[in-house]
Scaffold this motif. Structure first.
Motif, PDB file in Angstrom:
ATOM      1  N   ILE A  28       0.843  -1.201   0.000  1.00 34.05           N
ATOM      2  CA  ILE A  28       0.000   0.000   0.000  1.00 34.05           C
ATOM      3  C   ILE A  28       0.877   1.250   0.000  1.00 34.05           C
ATOM      4  CG2 ILE A  28      -1.603   1.376   1.398  1.00 34.05           C
ATOM      5  CD1 ILE A  28      -2.839  -1.356   2.287  1.00 34.05           C
ATOM      6  N   VAL A  29       1.857   1.274   0.884  1.00 32.31           N
ATOM      7  CA  VAL A  29       2.736   2.443   0.975  1.00 32.31           C
ATOM      8  C   VAL A  29       3.496   2.645  -0.334  1.00 32.31           C
ATOM      9  CG1 VAL A  29       4.704   3.441   2.198  1.00 32.31           C
ATOM     10  CG2 VAL A  29       2.931   2.266   3.477  1.00 32.31           C
ATOM     11  N   ILE A  74      11.668   6.990  -6.515  1.00 28.99           N
ATOM     12  CA  ILE A  74      11.101   6.420  -5.292  1.00 28.99           C
ATOM     13  C   ILE A  74      12.201   5.574  -4.666  1.00 28.99           C
ATOM     14  CG2 ILE A  74       9.451   4.779  -4.312  1.00 28.99           C
ATOM     15  CD1 ILE A  74       7.538   5.444  -6.505  1.00 28.99           C
ATOM     16  N   LYS A  75      12.340   5.697  -3.353  1.00 28.56           N
ATOM     17  CA  LYS A  75      13.344   4.909  -2.640  1.00 28.56           C
ATOM     18  C   LYS A  75      12.701   4.309  -1.397  1.00 28.56           C
ATOM     19  CE  LYS A  75      17.869   5.264  -0.475  1.00 28.56           C
ATOM     20  NZ  LYS A  75      18.993   6.158  -0.178  1.00 28.56           N
ATOM     21  N   ARG A  76      12.967   3.032  -1.180  1.00 23.44           N
ATOM     22  CA  ARG A  76      12.478   2.361   0.031  1.00 23.44           C
ATOM     23  C   ARG A  76      13.421   2.702   1.177  1.00 23.44           C
ATOM     24  NH1 ARG A  76      12.133  -2.921   2.784  1.00 23.44           N
ATOM     25  NH2 ARG A  76       9.933  -3.148   3.328  1.00 23.44           N
ATOM     26  N   LEU A  77      12.873   3.260   2.254  1.00 22.06           N
ATOM     27  CA  LEU A  77      13.679   3.655   3.400  1.00 22.06           C
ATOM     28  C   LEU A  77      13.656   2.610   4.504  1.00 22.06           C
ATOM     29  CD1 LEU A  77      12.669   7.404   3.700  1.00 22.06           C
ATOM     30  CD2 LEU A  77      14.687   6.431   2.590  1.00 22.06           C
ATOM     31  N   TYR A  82       8.625   4.798   2.299  1.00 19.58           N
ATOM     32  CA  TYR A  82       9.166   5.110   0.985  1.00 19.58           C
ATOM     33  C   TYR A  82       9.321   6.617   0.875  1.00 19.58           C
ATOM     34  CZ  TYR A  82       8.358   0.354  -0.589  1.00 19.58           C
ATOM     35  OH  TYR A  82       8.401  -1.012  -0.727  1.00 19.58           O
ATOM     36  N   LYS A  83      10.230   7.016   0.029  1.00 21.44           N
ATOM     37  CA  LYS A  83      10.501   8.435  -0.171  1.00 21.44           C
ATOM     38  C   LYS A  83      10.385   8.725  -1.665  1.00 21.44           C
ATOM     39  CE  LYS A  83      14.787  11.091  -0.122  1.00 21.44           C
ATOM     40  NZ  LYS A  83      16.111  11.171   0.478  1.00 21.44           N
ATOM     41  N   VAL A  84       9.658   9.805  -2.001  1.00 24.21           N
ATOM     42  CA  VAL A  84       9.591  10.285  -3.374  1.00 24.21           C
ATOM     43  C   VAL A  84      10.431  11.561  -3.395  1.00 24.21           C
ATOM     44  CG1 VAL A  84       8.109  11.095  -5.236  1.00 24.21           C
ATOM     45  CG2 VAL A  84       7.281   9.317  -3.681  1.00 24.21           C
TER      46      VAL A  84
END
Length: 139
Positions: A28-29, A74-77, A82-84
């Motif tokens: 979802i995230v 997009i990066k998975r933290l 997640y970070k856009v």
């Protein structure tokens, strides 16, 4: 040898369901981050900057080469995070476009993308679809 018949199986099912829900939350995230990325790209889909005379600020952000659009990532933290962001190695000027300068009004294409996704409640549709898939597989 006491206990309820099938209790171990029920507990195993609950553990599996917890794992599936955890994976579902991560999906979802990730999907919501993808929606934000798409909305951010849409905010950067303006015409060539030479043709912006009929457009009011802040949108659409004019495009010459498309570098700013290509810089969005997009990066998975971590778990459910997640970070856009705009990759400064690709478009080092992205903060100036987003936040503005002393001579130019900011065009917060990512901030507005987040607000758009939240306002349109797209995140609810994304969550519904993913959770419905988990539930339908289980029962």
């Amino acid at each position: 040898m006491g206990g309820l018949y099938g209790l171990e199986e029920v507990l195993r099912e609950l553990d599996l369901t917890e794992q599936e829900i955890d994976e579902g939350l991560d999906n979802i995230v990730k999907e919501v981050a993808t929606e934000i990325l798409d909305a951010g790209i849409e905010n950067l889909n303006g015409p060539d900057t030479g043709n912006l005379t009929n457009f009011g600020l802040p949108y659409p952000v004019g495009v010459i080469t498309g570098t700013l659009k290509r810089s969005l990532r997009i990066k998975r933290l971590g778990k459910h995070r997640y970070k856009v962001y705009s990759d400064l190695n690709v478009a080092k000027y992205s903060p100036w476009v987003h936040d503005g300068t002393s001579k130019m009004e900011g065009r917060p294409y990512l901030d507005d993308a987040v607000l758009y996704v939240m306002d349109t409640k797209k995140y609810i549709d994304v969550a519904d679809k993913i959770l419905e898939g988990i539930i339908s597989r289980r029962w």
